[in-house]
Scaffold this motif. Structure first.
Motif, PDB file in Angstrom:
ATOM      1  N   THR A 713       8.247 -52.044   9.225  1.00 34.84           N
ATOM      2  CA  THR A 713       9.694 -52.149   9.044  1.00 34.84           C
ATOM      3  C   THR A 713      10.264 -50.872   8.470  1.00 34.84           C
ATOM      4  O   THR A 713      11.302 -50.376   8.914  1.00 34.84           O
ATOM      5  CB  THR A 713      10.012 -53.327   8.111  1.00 34.84           C
ATOM      6  OG1 THR A 713       9.458 -54.507   8.661  1.00 34.84           O
ATOM      7  CG2 THR A 713      11.511 -53.488   7.942  1.00 34.84           C
ATOM      8  N   LYS A 714       9.546 -50.349   7.507  1.00 31.46           N
ATOM      9  CA  LYS A 714      10.026 -49.120   6.895  1.00 31.46           C
ATOM     10  C   LYS A 714      10.028 -47.978   7.890  1.00 31.46           C
ATOM     11  O   LYS A 714      10.971 -47.187   7.949  1.00 31.46           O
ATOM     12  CB  LYS A 714       9.135 -48.777   5.708  1.00 31.46           C
ATOM     13  CG  LYS A 714       9.614 -47.558   4.942  1.00 31.46           C
ATOM     14  CD  LYS A 714       8.711 -47.286   3.740  1.00 31.46           C
ATOM     15  CE  LYS A 714       9.184 -46.071   2.981  1.00 31.46           C
ATOM     16  NZ  LYS A 714       8.299 -45.799   1.807  1.00 31.46           N
ATOM     17  N   LEU A 715       8.989 -47.919   8.676  1.00 32.44           N
ATOM     18  CA  LEU A 715       8.914 -46.859   9.666  1.00 32.44           C
ATOM     19  C   LEU A 715      10.067 -46.977  10.654  1.00 32.44           C
ATOM     20  O   LEU A 715      10.727 -45.984  10.992  1.00 32.44           O
ATOM     21  CB  LEU A 715       7.577 -46.924  10.403  1.00 32.44           C
ATOM     22  CG  LEU A 715       7.384 -45.881  11.506  1.00 32.44           C
ATOM     23  CD1 LEU A 715       7.453 -44.476  10.910  1.00 32.44           C
ATOM     24  CD2 LEU A 715       6.061 -46.100  12.209  1.00 32.44           C
ATOM     25  N   SER A 716      10.287 -48.165  11.096  1.00 30.41           N
ATOM     26  CA  SER A 716      11.381 -48.358  12.034  1.00 30.41           C
ATOM     27  C   SER A 716      12.704 -47.968  11.407  1.00 30.41           C
ATOM     28  O   SER A 716      13.556 -47.347  12.040  1.00 30.41           O
ATOM     29  CB  SER A 716      11.422 -49.821  12.480  1.00 30.41           C
ATOM     30  OG  SER A 716      10.223 -50.183  13.123  1.00 30.41           O
ATOM     31  N   SER A 717      12.824 -48.335  10.165  1.00 34.50           N
ATOM     32  CA  SER A 717      14.065 -48.005   9.477  1.00 34.50           C
ATOM     33  C   SER A 717      14.230 -46.504   9.344  1.00 34.50           C
ATOM     34  O   SER A 717      15.309 -45.957   9.547  1.00 34.50           O
ATOM     35  CB  SER A 717      14.084 -48.678   8.109  1.00 34.50           C
ATOM     36  OG  SER A 717      15.239 -48.292   7.396  1.00 34.50           O
ATOM     37  N   SER A 720      15.089 -45.009  12.641  1.00 39.34           N
ATOM     38  CA  SER A 720      16.486 -45.291  12.944  1.00 39.34           C
ATOM     39  C   SER A 720      17.403 -44.429  12.093  1.00 39.34           C
ATOM     40  O   SER A 720      18.399 -43.887  12.572  1.00 39.34           O
ATOM     41  CB  SER A 720      16.777 -46.775  12.708  1.00 39.34           C
ATOM     42  OG  SER A 720      18.136 -47.055  12.921  1.00 39.34           O
ATOM     43  N   ASP A 721      17.013 -44.318  10.851  1.00 34.28           N
ATOM     44  CA  ASP A 721      17.833 -43.507   9.962  1.00 34.28           C
ATOM     45  C   ASP A 721      17.812 -42.054  10.374  1.00 34.28           C
ATOM     46  O   ASP A 721      18.831 -41.358  10.332  1.00 34.28           O
ATOM     47  CB  ASP A 721      17.326 -43.665   8.531  1.00 34.28           C
ATOM     48  CG  ASP A 721      18.200 -42.927   7.540  1.00 34.28           C
ATOM     49  OD1 ASP A 721      19.395 -43.273   7.460  1.00 34.28           O
ATOM     50  OD2 ASP A 721      17.692 -42.025   6.862  1.00 34.28           O
ATOM     51  N   LEU A 722      16.664 -41.618  10.784  1.00 36.59           N
ATOM     52  CA  LEU A 722      16.554 -40.231  11.222  1.00 36.59           C
ATOM     53  C   LEU A 722      17.461 -39.975  12.416  1.00 36.59           C
ATOM     54  O   LEU A 722      18.184 -38.981  12.481  1.00 36.59           O
ATOM     55  CB  LEU A 722      15.100 -39.910  11.585  1.00 36.59           C
ATOM     56  CG  LEU A 722      14.851 -38.504  12.123  1.00 36.59           C
ATOM     57  CD1 LEU A 722      15.184 -37.466  11.057  1.00 36.59           C
ATOM     58  CD2 LEU A 722      13.409 -38.353  12.580  1.00 36.59           C
ATOM     59  N   LEU A 723      17.405 -40.879  13.325  1.00 35.40           N
ATOM     60  CA  LEU A 723      18.258 -40.724  14.496  1.00 35.40           C
ATOM     61  C   LEU A 723      19.727 -40.754  14.095  1.00 35.40           C
ATOM     62  O   LEU A 723      20.548 -40.015  14.633  1.00 35.40           O
ATOM     63  CB  LEU A 723      17.963 -41.832  15.503  1.00 35.40           C
ATOM     64  CG  LEU A 723      16.562 -41.787  16.127  1.00 35.40           C
ATOM     65  CD1 LEU A 723      16.344 -43.006  17.003  1.00 35.40           C
ATOM     66  CD2 LEU A 723      16.380 -40.510  16.932  1.00 35.40           C
ATOM     67  N   THR A 724      20.005 -41.567  13.160  1.00 33.93           N
ATOM     68  CA  THR A 724      21.404 -41.676  12.741  1.00 33.93           C
ATOM     69  C   THR A 724      21.865 -40.411  12.059  1.00 33.93           C
ATOM     70  O   THR A 724      22.966 -39.913  12.299  1.00 33.93           O
ATOM     71  CB  THR A 724      21.563 -42.870  11.784  1.00 33.93           C
ATOM     72  OG1 THR A 724      21.137 -44.042  12.447  1.00 33.93           O
ATOM     73  CG2 THR A 724      23.023 -43.026  11.358  1.00 33.93           C
ATOM     74  N   ARG A 725      20.991 -39.896  11.218  1.00 35.00           N
ATOM     75  CA  ARG A 725      21.398 -38.698  10.468  1.00 35.00           C
ATOM     76  C   ARG A 725      21.492 -37.479  11.360  1.00 35.00           C
ATOM     77  O   ARG A 725      22.274 -36.571  11.100  1.00 35.00           O
ATOM     78  CB  ARG A 725      20.399 -38.442   9.341  1.00 35.00           C
ATOM     79  CG  ARG A 725      20.606 -39.400   8.176  1.00 35.00           C
ATOM     80  CD  ARG A 725      19.764 -39.013   6.977  1.00 35.00           C
ATOM     81  NE  ARG A 725      18.371 -39.420   7.126  1.00 35.00           N
ATOM     82  CZ  ARG A 725      17.387 -38.584   7.413  1.00 35.00           C
ATOM     83  NH1 ARG A 725      17.636 -37.291   7.583  1.00 35.00           N
ATOM     84  NH2 ARG A 725      16.156 -39.003   7.544  1.00 35.00           N
ATOM     85  N   THR A 726      20.689 -37.426  12.367  1.00 39.44           N
ATOM     86  CA  THR A 726      20.727 -36.276  13.259  1.00 39.44           C
ATOM     87  C   THR A 726      21.736 -36.443  14.367  1.00 39.44           C
ATOM     88  O   THR A 726      21.910 -35.568  15.191  1.00 39.44           O
ATOM     89  CB  THR A 726      19.347 -36.058  13.880  1.00 39.44           C
ATOM     90  OG1 THR A 726      18.972 -37.253  14.560  1.00 39.44           O
ATOM     91  CG2 THR A 726      18.331 -35.732  12.806  1.00 39.44           C
ATOM     92  N   MET A 727      22.371 -37.538  14.346  1.00 43.53           N
ATOM     93  CA  MET A 727      23.276 -37.826  15.435  1.00 43.53           C
ATOM     94  C   MET A 727      24.675 -37.250  15.276  1.00 43.53           C
ATOM     95  O   MET A 727      25.316 -36.941  16.273  1.00 43.53           O
ATOM     96  CB  MET A 727      23.385 -39.326  15.625  1.00 43.53           C
ATOM     97  CG  MET A 727      23.627 -39.702  17.055  1.00 43.53           C
ATOM     98  SD  MET A 727      23.813 -41.446  17.209  1.00 43.53           S
ATOM     99  CE  MET A 727      22.456 -42.062  16.318  1.00 43.53           C
TER     100      MET A 727
END
Length: 801
Positions: A713-717, A720-727
């Motif tokens: 779950t943490k990895l997925s989060s 996802s967060d990484l994608l969000t921040r780089t987006m």
DNA sequence: GAGTTTGAAACT
DNA sequence: CAGTTTCAAACTC
């Protein structure tokens, strides 16, 4: 949006708060309701329960309507309160949406003449749309916010109920009885309607209630209580009927709170008491009683999407707080909405039925326009500590059966809906009472569309009082009114020939109209029936959201207490599919069948445990019950005093497993073997070292699983967060998401890089840990490249485009 | 996944 | 009620 304030707990007396069944129903104008006298109620079915005590609060929008509402219990000028033992108290208060005109007669608080046990007009309806109940003093009526006064706000109206003492009996005799008024409890002939607020005995050791709340009409409910000769159990029912003046017509909101009480002399037989005939049959069984709240709402408007039924946190785990009824708008009276909601929380079950009554002219059943239904009910059940929001399961496509399933629980509901054949009859019912003066007294408004019944069945309790109508029986089990065809599950008279068996339906089994022409008879429907019917819209309601959810909302997080024990870890878990091959899933070998459920997504062969083989299934159920009347009861229940809280009801008979394998039902249930077990070489006891070892291993394994899950779950989060921040750089201009760049080619290239890295590590004889690290680092670099490329591409696009 | 073991359910 | 059989899940390999 109707919200029940957190003060609702205090709104009602403790007795009421202990109610196990609460039905809130909001229906069409009283005109639409069918007078009780006109309803052909089946003969009183002897019940082993005590006379239900009912408190009904009804607020009429207009003076005339109020008069109609008062027909249920009081006349317009009658604030008198008389008490009738065993009678039901219907407190009807006429509340106009606007300040009542002087001409509008309204009950005023004449003062308390009765003692704690009686209220003689202790309630007053104030001009600000408030109903104040105060058994002690009439002054409370004038003091809206006086201490001890609790208010329930409903659509601008307030119901102020002062804290009442334990036993409260309110009787509102009709000063001017009207024809057609419902008979009073204890005296069917009497025109005066008596509604009794029953004192709850404050039984600390409430037993699980198998009782069923299936009252869609007050008349039925009242009638049941009135005619219930058996009083092994007390049933407290609080019915609050609110009638408001809507542009299209008055609406009535009814709150029915029913609480079965343990009578001191409850015998073992009294533990059975299910319902039928729209009657509330509470049932006492050993263990903690699951609270049942049935909220039925029928509104003339379809705009229930924003309606919410938040329930304030419970004052105590044993108490139930209800309730608000969604406001209804007269915008679309022709549309009907059927919205059953079940909420299970702890020991409480909240069933919310919402159905819009059809317009008087059309008399459309609630199922007539299922496609137009967009019911959104938010039910917030204040649990012990945190509120929980439940899932609503409208099943509009089922004309005769509306299922209500408590997700994650073993309580299942099926609302039996009368097959509305003729709208004309309904129309007559709804329009015949346009004149308040001639409005017959109706403690409860019969749903013009249909008679609904919610039949929660607790697995642990047999249903002695439930006598479903046999498929071939022509017994008078159908309660009908002159206006509508209404069918009730409960037979008019006991059917001893079938009662012994059919009254002991397996858990999750519900009675519903049997399929087939004529709508004759009823079928036994297990909870899984829900899954076998076309499911249209499932609404998961959150406290702050009234939006619809996906059909997956059926998997609610509701937790239900079983036998006083949390079953969150068992009952809420999806049942494993069975693999039966020879039993046709009609024997207790089959777990599905044993749990009163239909097979669903199982691997069984030649399965008969489905709707297509209802007849066979019924027979099988009967056979099982013949062999063992408690076949469908939970095997794990509370033990004797001093013993473990949980124990196997029959005990195991293990010979070779040492009771330390899942072969053993005790071990499987994670409980120790008890004195009733007949096992040999049992190692499943408290001090058993083997058992401790196994437990430790199991705990360790569980911890590992949890850790792995958490890591994933943490990895997925993080991803996802990484994608969000780089987006942002990419998406700021409305561009596509970065993962758009993760094309097949990019993925393949990444894999190649990773494989190359792995080969490198292998060639260099790197340890596994090092190799993994190398691969991961390579993967990270790949990701960075992808992200960078995506950002660059976005920038280039922004410049060029 | 096939085969074995196990104990509850069903049967006699 | 006891013994036997049937059955499906649990377990092992």
């Amino acid at each position: 949006m109707d919200i029940v304030s957190p003060e609702l707990n205090s709104l009602l007396p403790d007795e009421i708060m202990d109610t196990e069944v609460i039905v809130i129903e909001e229906e069409l104008p009283a005109e639409a309701s069918v007078p009780l006298a006109q309803v052909e109620l089946p003969a009183p079915v002897p019940m082993e329960t005590e006379v239900p005590e009912i408190v009904s609060l009804s607020a009429a929008g207009t003076p005339t309507q109020r008069t109609q509402a008062l027909t249920t219990s009081t006349s317009t000028d009658s604030s008198q309160c008389s008490m009738g033992s065993g009678a039901q108290l219907l407190l009807t208060a006429s509340v106009a949406p606007r300040p009542p005109t002087p001409a509008a007669p309204k009950p005023t608080s004449p003062g308390v003449s009765g003692g704690l046990q009686r209220l003689t007009g202790p309630f007053a309806i104030q001009g600000n749309h408030q109903i104040i109940l105060n058994k002690v003093s009439a002054t409370a009526s004038s003091e809206e916010k006086s201490p001890g006064t609790h208010m329930l706000k409903q659509e601008g109206q307030k119901l102020v109920v002062t804290a009442m003492g334990k036993p409260i009996v309110l009787t509102l005799p009709h000063t001017s009885p009207k024809p057609g008024s419902t008979q009073t409890a204890g005296d069917a002939k009497a025109q005066t309607q008596q509604f009794k607020v029953v004192t709850i005995g404050g039984r600390p050791d409430l037993k699980p209630m198998v009782g069923v709340q299936a009252v869609s009409t007050a008349s039925q409910l009242l009638g049941s209580s009135q005619h219930s000769p058996l009083q092994a159990q007390q049933l407290k029912t609080v019915q609050i009927t609110k009638k408001t003046q809507a542009s299209s017509g008055p609406m009535i909101t009814k709150f029915i709170i029913t609480k079965p009480l343990n009578s001191k002399g409850v015998s073992a037989q009294t533990s059975v008491s299910p319902v039928i005939t729209g009657r509330v049959i509470p049932q006492n069984t050993p263990g903690t009683p699951p609270r049942t709240i049935a909220i039925s709402e029928t509104s003339a408007a379809q705009t229930v999407s924003s309606s919410k039924v938040p329930i304030s946190p419970l004052k105590s785990p044993s108490k139930l707080t209800v309730v608000s009824v969604a406001s209804q708008s007269p915008s679309s009276p022709q549309k009907s909405v059927a919205l059953p909601i079940n909420v299970a929380l702890g020991q409480q079950i909240l069933a919310v039925q919402q159905s819009t009554a059809t317009s008087p002219a059309k008399g459309v059943s609630n199922t007539s326009t299922p496609q137009t239904m967009k019911p959104v009910q938010t039910v917030a059940v204040g649990g012990v500590g945190t509120p929980q929001f439940k899932t609503i399961f409208p099943l509009p496509t089922s004309p005769n059966v509306q299922q209500i399933q408590v997700p994650g629980s073993r309580f299942h509901y099926v609302r039996l809906v009368t097959a509305t054949t003729g709208s004309g009859a309904t129309a007559s019912a709804s329009t015949s009472t346009n004149s308040p003066a001639i409005q017959p007294a109706k403690p409860m408004v019969v749903n013009t569309a249909a008679v609904r019944m919610s039949v929660p069945i607790v697995p642990a309790q047999p249903m002695k009082q439930v006598v479903p109508k046999p498929l071939t029986s022509s017994a008078p089990q159908v309660a009908t009114s002159s206006q509508t065809q209404q069918r009730l599950i409960m037979p008019a008279t006991p059917l001893p020939q079938i009662q012994p068996n059919l009254t002991k339906l397996p858990p999750g089994t519900v009675l519903a109209p049997a399929p087939g022409p004529g709508n004759v008879g009823y079928a036994v429907l297990p909870a899984q029936y829900v899954t076998q019917l076309p499911q249209t819209t499932f609404v998961t309601l959150a406290s702050s959201s009234s939006s619809f959810s996906t059909p997956t909302g059926i998997q609610s997080q509701a937790r239900l207490s079983l036998n006083g024990l949390s079953t969150s870890d068992s009952s809420s878990r999806p049942r494993k599919p069975c693999n039966c091959t020879k039993s046709q899933c009609l024997k207790l070998y089959c777990d599905c069948f044993a749990n009163g459920e239909f097979c669903n997504n199982c691997n069984c062969t030649n399965c008969f445990n489905n709707l297509e083989h209802e007849t066979e299934r019924l027979k099988a159920i009967k056979a099982c019950l013949d062999r063992n009347p408690e076949a469908f009861k939970p095997k794990i229940g509370k033990g004797k005093e001093g013993e473990s809280d949980r124990r196997h009801s029959k005990g195991c008979n293990c010979k070779r497993s040492g009771c330390l394998k899942n072969y053993c039902e005790c071990y499987e249930a994670k409980i120790m073997c008890s004195s009733i077990c007949k096992c040999v070489g049992c190692k499943n006891f408290e001090e058993s070292p083997e058992r401790k070892t196994l437990m430790h291993l199991a705990d360790a394994a569980e911890v590992r699983v949890q850790q792995q899950t958490a890591a994933k779950t943490k990895l997925s989060s993080q991803i996802s967060d990484l994608l969000t921040r780089t987006m942002p750089a990419i998406t700021s201009g409305g561009g596509k998401l970065p993962y758009t760049f993760v094309t097949k080619e990019v993925a393949e290239a990444t894999c190649d890089c990773l494989m190359e890295q792995a080969e490198q590590a292998e060639l260099t004889d790197q340890p596994q840990a090092v190799a993994e690290r190398m691969i991961l680092e390579e993967f990270g670099q790949c990701l960075m490249k992808i992200i960078s490329s995506a950002g660059q591409a976005k920038a280039d696009c922004s410049i060029n485009c």
